[in-house]
Design an enzyme around this catalytic site. Sequence first.
Site, PDB file in Angstrom:
ATOM      1  N   LYS A  50       6.524 114.421  80.163  1.00 26.20           N
ATOM      2  CA  LYS A  50       6.000 112.961  80.178  1.00 26.20           C
ATOM      3  C   LYS A  50       4.406 113.585  79.707  1.00 26.20           C
ATOM      4  O   LYS A  50       4.107 112.536  78.733  1.00 26.20           O
ATOM      5  CB  LYS A  50       6.028 112.065  81.573  1.00 26.20           C
ATOM      6  CG  LYS A  50       7.618 111.708  81.609  1.00 26.20           C
ATOM      7  CD  LYS A  50       7.976 111.165  82.696  1.00 26.20           C
ATOM      8  CE  LYS A  50       8.869 110.606  83.324  1.00 26.20           C
ATOM      9  NZ  LYS A  50       9.424 110.173  84.243  1.00 26.20           N
ATOM     10  N   GLN A  94       6.728 108.814  90.021  1.00 23.33           N
ATOM     11  CA  GLN A  94       7.911 109.976  89.890  1.00 23.33           C
ATOM     12  C   GLN A  94       9.664 109.439  90.942  1.00 23.33           C
ATOM     13  O   GLN A  94       8.575 110.356  92.283  1.00 23.33           O
ATOM     14  CB  GLN A  94       7.550 110.919  89.270  1.00 23.33           C
ATOM     15  CG  GLN A  94       8.675 112.323  89.393  1.00 23.33           C
ATOM     16  CD  GLN A  94       8.904 111.437  88.377  1.00 23.33           C
ATOM     17  OE1 GLN A  94       8.461 111.348  86.806  1.00 23.33           O
ATOM     18  NE2 GLN A  94      10.322 111.792  87.804  1.00 23.33           N
ATOM     19  N   ASP A 117       7.374 101.757  84.384  1.00 21.56           N
ATOM     20  CA  ASP A 117       8.508 101.699  84.427  1.00 21.56           C
ATOM     21  C   ASP A 117       9.207 100.759  83.919  1.00 21.56           C
ATOM     22  O   ASP A 117      10.589 100.787  84.463  1.00 21.56           O
ATOM     23  CB  ASP A 117       8.563 103.018  85.134  1.00 21.56           C
ATOM     24  CG  ASP A 117       9.668 103.677  85.143  1.00 21.56           C
ATOM     25  OD1 ASP A 117      10.114 104.550  84.214  1.00 21.56           O
ATOM     26  OD2 ASP A 117       9.878 105.118  86.272  1.00 21.56           O
TER      27      ASP A 117
END
Length: 279
Positions: A50, A94, A117
């Site tokens: 990422k 994460q 997200d």
Amino acid sequence: MDTIRLDGRLLANQIQARLKEEIRYLSHPPHLAVVYIGDNPASTLYITMKTKAAESVGIRTTIQKLPEHASTEEIVRFIQILNADPSIDGILVQLPLPKHIDTNAVIESILPSKDADGLTSKNQGGLMTGHPTILPCTPLGCLRLIQQVRTDLTGLNAVVVGRSRLVGRPMAQLLLNENCTVAQAHSKTQNLAEICSRADILVSATGVQGLIKRPFIKEGAIVIDVGISKTEDGRIAGDVDASSVMGQAGWLTPVPGGVGPMTVAMLMANMVNIVKHEF
Ligand code: NDP
């Protein structure tokens, strides 16, 4: 029939090239904070992917690392500091988190307007009610891959295997919003093969290696393999037994090189939308 490979890497590169151009004209380069708890080798790999992609398009990233033993309260307090920091546009936690952490509480502590997200209840609720919202990266990446094959999905039968907050549920909702007739399967589903075999679009997100075999596939179906697991000899594999579905599926995403790169590209797209206030 020949099964066509749906190349996520290629599409992700094209999307990221467009984003790189767009970022040059934003008020400022987007800044993403990645919250990483503990030391999970798979998470380290995903974070590296990422941050590399972010750098390549002009998105600034800061990795905020907390120790494995950090408590839910400590992580939430830390996220609240990031929420209040005007130099940070987006926050990504994460996943998965260590077992002792209340993952829902951590996700809900992210300010919805910084939820890169798209996982908070506010953003997932927006997806359900049709309000513009930050969409979850993996299901959005899957949808973009499906739309490479067909732009209008109206009336198609879709089956999503998996019902997690991260992938399965938002995936089913996205397909419903595209006017598909959607069935959602999970570990308690009976006659999974029969249900899947009716799907024009089959998305599998279970992590069960080789679950999806030839009898599960309608001839010509679009098959999206989200699953990631490790084979005994250490290779990465998906939910779909690729060799068995060849010649039956119309399109199939490879693992690796399918959904994974698209998840990263959609994260980049979300960061651009956050800075543009387009959600
Ligand atoms: P979860 O473990 O949260 O969810 C798995 C889902 O699969 C559950 O809903 C479970 O059902 C269902 N399931 C498990 N076994 C079966 C079975 N035998 N038959 C039918 N359904 C089953 O995982 P995630 O949703 O977070 O992720 C799914 C997979 O996708 C994982 O392999 C993950 O690594 C991968 N992934 C890949 C990404 C990418 O970018 N490529 C990004 C995110 C995830 P139940 O609810 O009944 O337990």
